[in-house]
Each structure stands twice: as C-alpha cells, then as structure tokens.
Design a protein around this motif. Sequence first.
Motif, PDB file in Angstrom:
ATOM      1  N   ASN A  96       0.885  -1.174   0.005  1.00  0.00           N
ATOM      2  CA  ASN A  96       0.126  -0.047  -0.069  1.00  0.00           C
ATOM      3  C   ASN A  96       0.830   1.127   0.040  1.00  0.00           C
ATOM      4  O   ASN A  96       1.639   1.569   1.009  1.00  0.00           O
ATOM      5  N   SER A  97       0.950   1.999  -1.405  1.00  0.00           N
ATOM      6  CA  SER A  97       1.996   3.069  -1.257  1.00  0.00           C
ATOM      7  C   SER A  97       1.410   4.169  -0.463  1.00  0.00           C
ATOM      8  O   SER A  97       2.252   5.153  -0.056  1.00  0.00           O
ATOM      9  N   ALA A  98       0.001   4.473  -0.198  1.00  0.00           N
ATOM     10  CA  ALA A  98      -0.388   5.622   0.055  1.00  0.00           C
ATOM     11  C   ALA A  98       0.059   5.559   1.808  1.00  0.00           C
ATOM     12  O   ALA A  98       0.308   6.633   2.321  1.00  0.00           O
ATOM     13  N   GLN A  99      -0.196   4.400   2.436  1.00  0.00           N
ATOM     14  CA  GLN A  99       0.391   4.085   3.798  1.00  0.00           C
ATOM     15  C   GLN A  99       1.774   3.857   3.995  1.00  0.00           C
ATOM     16  O   GLN A  99       2.235   3.529   5.060  1.00  0.00           O
ATOM     17  N   ARG A 100       2.500   3.289   2.768  1.00  0.00           N
ATOM     18  CA  ARG A 100       3.874   2.948   2.725  1.00  0.00           C
ATOM     19  C   ARG A 100       3.991   1.673   3.763  1.00  0.00           C
ATOM     20  O   ARG A 100       4.747   1.563   4.520  1.00  0.00           O
ATOM     21  N   GLN A 101       2.945   0.623   3.554  1.00  0.00           N
ATOM     22  CA  GLN A 101       2.965  -0.530   4.423  1.00  0.00           C
ATOM     23  C   GLN A 101       3.130  -1.975   3.430  1.00  0.00           C
ATOM     24  O   GLN A 101       2.398  -1.546   2.165  1.00  0.00           O
ATOM     25  N   ALA A 102       3.669  -2.834   3.803  1.00  0.00           N
ATOM     26  CA  ALA A 102       3.899  -4.170   2.860  1.00  0.00           C
ATOM     27  C   ALA A 102       3.463  -5.126   3.769  1.00  0.00           C
ATOM     28  O   ALA A 102       3.741  -5.154   5.283  1.00  0.00           O
ATOM     29  N   SER A 103       2.840  -6.168   3.429  1.00  0.00           N
ATOM     30  CA  SER A 103       2.540  -7.507   4.225  1.00  0.00           C
ATOM     31  C   SER A 103       2.762  -8.615   3.014  1.00  0.00           C
ATOM     32  O   SER A 103       2.593  -8.547   1.947  1.00  0.00           O
ATOM     33  N   TYR A 104       2.939  -9.816   3.757  1.00  0.00           N
ATOM     34  CA  TYR A 104       3.220 -10.910   2.926  1.00  0.00           C
ATOM     35  C   TYR A 104       2.523 -12.210   3.736  1.00  0.00           C
ATOM     36  O   TYR A 104       2.788 -12.223   4.885  1.00  0.00           O
ATOM     37  N   ASN A 105       1.520 -12.620   3.059  1.00  0.00           N
ATOM     38  CA  ASN A 105       0.675 -13.668   3.629  1.00  0.00           C
ATOM     39  C   ASN A 105       0.160 -13.108   4.780  1.00  0.00           C
ATOM     40  O   ASN A 105      -0.070 -14.160   5.833  1.00  0.00           O
ATOM     41  N   GLY A 106      -0.175 -11.821   4.927  1.00  0.00           N
ATOM     42  CA  GLY A 106      -0.965 -11.214   6.079  1.00  0.00           C
ATOM     43  C   GLY A 106      -0.128 -10.779   6.861  1.00  0.00           C
ATOM     44  O   GLY A 106      -0.707 -10.147   8.120  1.00  0.00           O
ATOM     45  N   GLU A 107       1.001 -11.214   6.934  1.00  0.00           N
ATOM     46  CA  GLU A 107       2.267 -10.661   8.197  1.00  0.00           C
ATOM     47  C   GLU A 107       2.795  -9.319   7.820  1.00  0.00           C
ATOM     48  O   GLU A 107       3.178  -9.307   6.541  1.00  0.00           O
ATOM     49  N   SER A 108       2.853  -8.255   8.542  1.00  0.00           N
ATOM     50  CA  SER A 108       3.445  -7.103   8.297  1.00  0.00           C
ATOM     51  C   SER A 108       4.895  -7.101   8.033  1.00  0.00           C
ATOM     52  O   SER A 108       5.642  -7.894   8.858  1.00  0.00           O
ATOM     53  N   LEU A 109       5.430  -6.406   6.883  1.00  0.00           N
ATOM     54  CA  LEU A 109       6.773  -6.548   6.648  1.00  0.00           C
ATOM     55  C   LEU A 109       7.206  -5.263   7.210  1.00  0.00           C
ATOM     56  O   LEU A 109       6.901  -4.087   6.721  1.00  0.00           O
ATOM     57  N   SER A 110       8.302  -5.072   8.020  1.00  0.00           N
ATOM     58  CA  SER A 110       8.834  -3.883   8.591  1.00  0.00           C
ATOM     59  C   SER A 110      10.027  -3.508   7.837  1.00  0.00           C
ATOM     60  O   SER A 110      11.089  -3.736   8.074  1.00  0.00           O
ATOM     61  N   LEU A 111       9.655  -2.478   6.502  1.00  0.00           N
ATOM     62  CA  LEU A 111      10.597  -2.183   5.590  1.00  0.00           C
ATOM     63  C   LEU A 111      11.160  -0.838   5.943  1.00  0.00           C
ATOM     64  O   LEU A 111      10.251   0.141   6.293  1.00  0.00           O
TER      65      LEU A 111
ATOM     66  N   ILE B 203      15.308  -7.274   2.252  1.00  0.00           N
ATOM     67  CA  ILE B 203      13.920  -7.513   1.850  1.00  0.00           C
ATOM     68  C   ILE B 203      13.785  -9.128   1.696  1.00  0.00           C
ATOM     69  O   ILE B 203      12.889  -9.505   2.394  1.00  0.00           O
ATOM     70  N   ARG B 204      14.722  -9.710   1.037  1.00  0.00           N
ATOM     71  CA  ARG B 204      14.494 -11.092   0.936  1.00  0.00           C
ATOM     72  C   ARG B 204      14.446 -11.945   2.330  1.00  0.00           C
ATOM     73  O   ARG B 204      13.878 -12.688   2.644  1.00  0.00           O
ATOM     74  N   ARG B 205      15.221 -11.570   3.551  1.00  0.00           N
ATOM     75  CA  ARG B 205      15.370 -12.004   4.800  1.00  0.00           C
ATOM     76  C   ARG B 205      13.795 -11.665   5.491  1.00  0.00           C
ATOM     77  O   ARG B 205      13.305 -12.631   5.981  1.00  0.00           O
ATOM     78  N   LYS B 206      13.333 -10.479   5.312  1.00  0.00           N
ATOM     79  CA  LYS B 206      12.167 -10.406   5.928  1.00  0.00           C
ATOM     80  C   LYS B 206      10.974 -10.950   5.286  1.00  0.00           C
ATOM     81  O   LYS B 206       9.938 -11.461   5.720  1.00  0.00           O
ATOM     82  N   LEU B 207      11.164 -11.235   3.874  1.00  0.00           N
ATOM     83  CA  LEU B 207      10.174 -11.907   3.232  1.00  0.00           C
ATOM     84  C   LEU B 207      10.200 -13.488   3.698  1.00  0.00           C
ATOM     85  O   LEU B 207       9.192 -14.069   4.057  1.00  0.00           O
ATOM     86  N   ALA B 208      11.667 -14.098   3.721  1.00  0.00           N
ATOM     87  CA  ALA B 208      11.506 -15.353   4.314  1.00  0.00           C
ATOM     88  C   ALA B 208      11.036 -15.413   5.743  1.00  0.00           C
ATOM     89  O   ALA B 208      10.630 -16.683   5.995  1.00  0.00           O
ATOM     90  N   ASP B 209      11.244 -14.783   6.731  1.00  0.00           N
ATOM     91  CA  ASP B 209      10.789 -14.740   7.839  1.00  0.00           C
ATOM     92  C   ASP B 209       9.057 -14.986   8.035  1.00  0.00           C
ATOM     93  O   ASP B 209       8.805 -15.331   8.834  1.00  0.00           O
ATOM     94  N   CYS B 210       8.483 -14.409   6.874  1.00  0.00           N
ATOM     95  CA  CYS B 210       7.064 -14.580   6.736  1.00  0.00           C
ATOM     96  C   CYS B 210       6.451 -15.675   5.785  1.00  0.00           C
ATOM     97  O   CYS B 210       5.728 -15.687   5.491  1.00  0.00           O
ATOM     98  N   GLY B 211       7.633 -16.689   5.467  1.00  0.00           N
ATOM     99  CA  GLY B 211       7.185 -17.771   4.513  1.00  0.00           C
ATOM    100  C   GLY B 211       7.357 -17.433   3.051  1.00  0.00           C
ATOM    101  O   GLY B 211       7.193 -18.580   2.345  1.00  0.00           O
TER     102      GLY B 211
END
Length: 234
Positions: A140-155, A202-210
């Motif tokens: 979500n670019s408006a809120q600058r938030q990202a999530s993978y499989n429903g889990e928030s990515l702290s970017l 980014i890869r590590r954070k995505l991997a943490d969420c599966g």
Amino acid sequence: MDADILIIDDDTELCELLAEFLSLEGFRVHAQHNGEQALAHCREQSYDAIVLDIMLPGLQGLDVLRRLRTFSHTPVLMLTARGEDTDRIVGLELGADDYLPKPCNPRELAARLRAILRRTQAPDETSPSRELQVGRLHLNSAQRQASYNGESLSLTSAEFNVLHSLLARAGDVVDKDTLCQEALGRPLSAYDRSVDVHVSKIRRKLADCGGDNLILSVRGAGYQYAPDNGGSLA
C-alpha cells in the motif's frame, strides 16, 4: 522544500554550514552533537529525515542507527568516511536508506534529501498504483505498508521503494540502475552495493514470513520478483 531535517554530527561548524545551506534550500534544520542525546531527542521529536555521521564520539553512529531503528522508521542518510565501504554496507544492513561520503558537497546532500523525501511522501489517493498485490505480497503506497501472507513487513523507506519497483514489474528483470534511480533517486555508481544490500534485507524479511526465493538474481542484468503460487497483479 517544507521538511524538518535533523543532523547528528559532533562537528558543530559543519552542522552550522550545512544548516545554513539547507535552510536556503527550504529545509528546516535542527542539530544534535551527541549520540545518546540525539536518541533521546528522537524519541520525543519526529523528523522527515535524519543525516547521521558514522564517526561520533562515545556512542558511535552505527550504534545510534541500530537503536534508532528499534523505534523509528525515519529515513536516515549516513555520512561516512570516504572509501569506508564496510561502514556503508553495515549502515545499510542496520537500516540506513542511503549514504554520502565526507567531506560532502552541500548541494549533493540537498539533492539526496529531496530524493529521499519525494519517495517517502504518500502518493495522490487517486493514483491507480497506490496498491499493488502479487500473490501473497501486498503493498500500500499511500500508507507505505507492506505485508506478505497477512504478516506485516517492517521495511525501511528505501527497502519499500526497491520492493515497489520490483513488484510493479513482477516477472520482469529490473536492472540495478533502474532500481537505484527509482528507490534512491540517484544513478548507480561504480562499486555501489546499496541496491544489493537492500534486496538482501528484503529477502530475509520475506523469508521470515514464509516467502522464500521470491526475488531472483539475474547475473549481469538485475533482479526479478517471481510471483508465488501463480499470483498476478491486482
């Protein structure tokens, strides 16, 4: 440019010089000269961007950055000793958005700050690209938030920008110069590892969420986001 900037550097004369120049460029500039005091200050006061010198007395700049990232996602531009590639890479790993070697040109510093701020400002709500979804990854670019499989990515800001550029071209190879231009607002320079470090994080954070093996390296070309489970752009 209407933005509040904090400079953390023990060189008071340099701070005054940069503050004078940046003020003429439209920035509101504040300064802190001690790492511990700067951290305490940042817990009470928010800024649009922080300029952080790596070589601080007492609490080193990298330690300031490490602690800062436990409670703040404010974009950070590091000032590093010229030629100290290790400091730059470690700083990026700890969550810095970009770096500039000292002694720095005030005009280039202003340009880097403007680039960072352009990419952290929320886009117009009518923009069709404010939300992207590929498979289980949602941005979500408006809120600058990202999530993978429903889990928030702290970017960090730079990580979000890199991932957005890859996601907008999911399935295609994006060269590093394009990623550097779009995510950091500057051309890729020789021996610049910034994009590589951001992608690694980014890869590590995505991997943490599966989300394993979603960003592929294409030798000599760049990076590719590979849609998982047959996902498609939404």
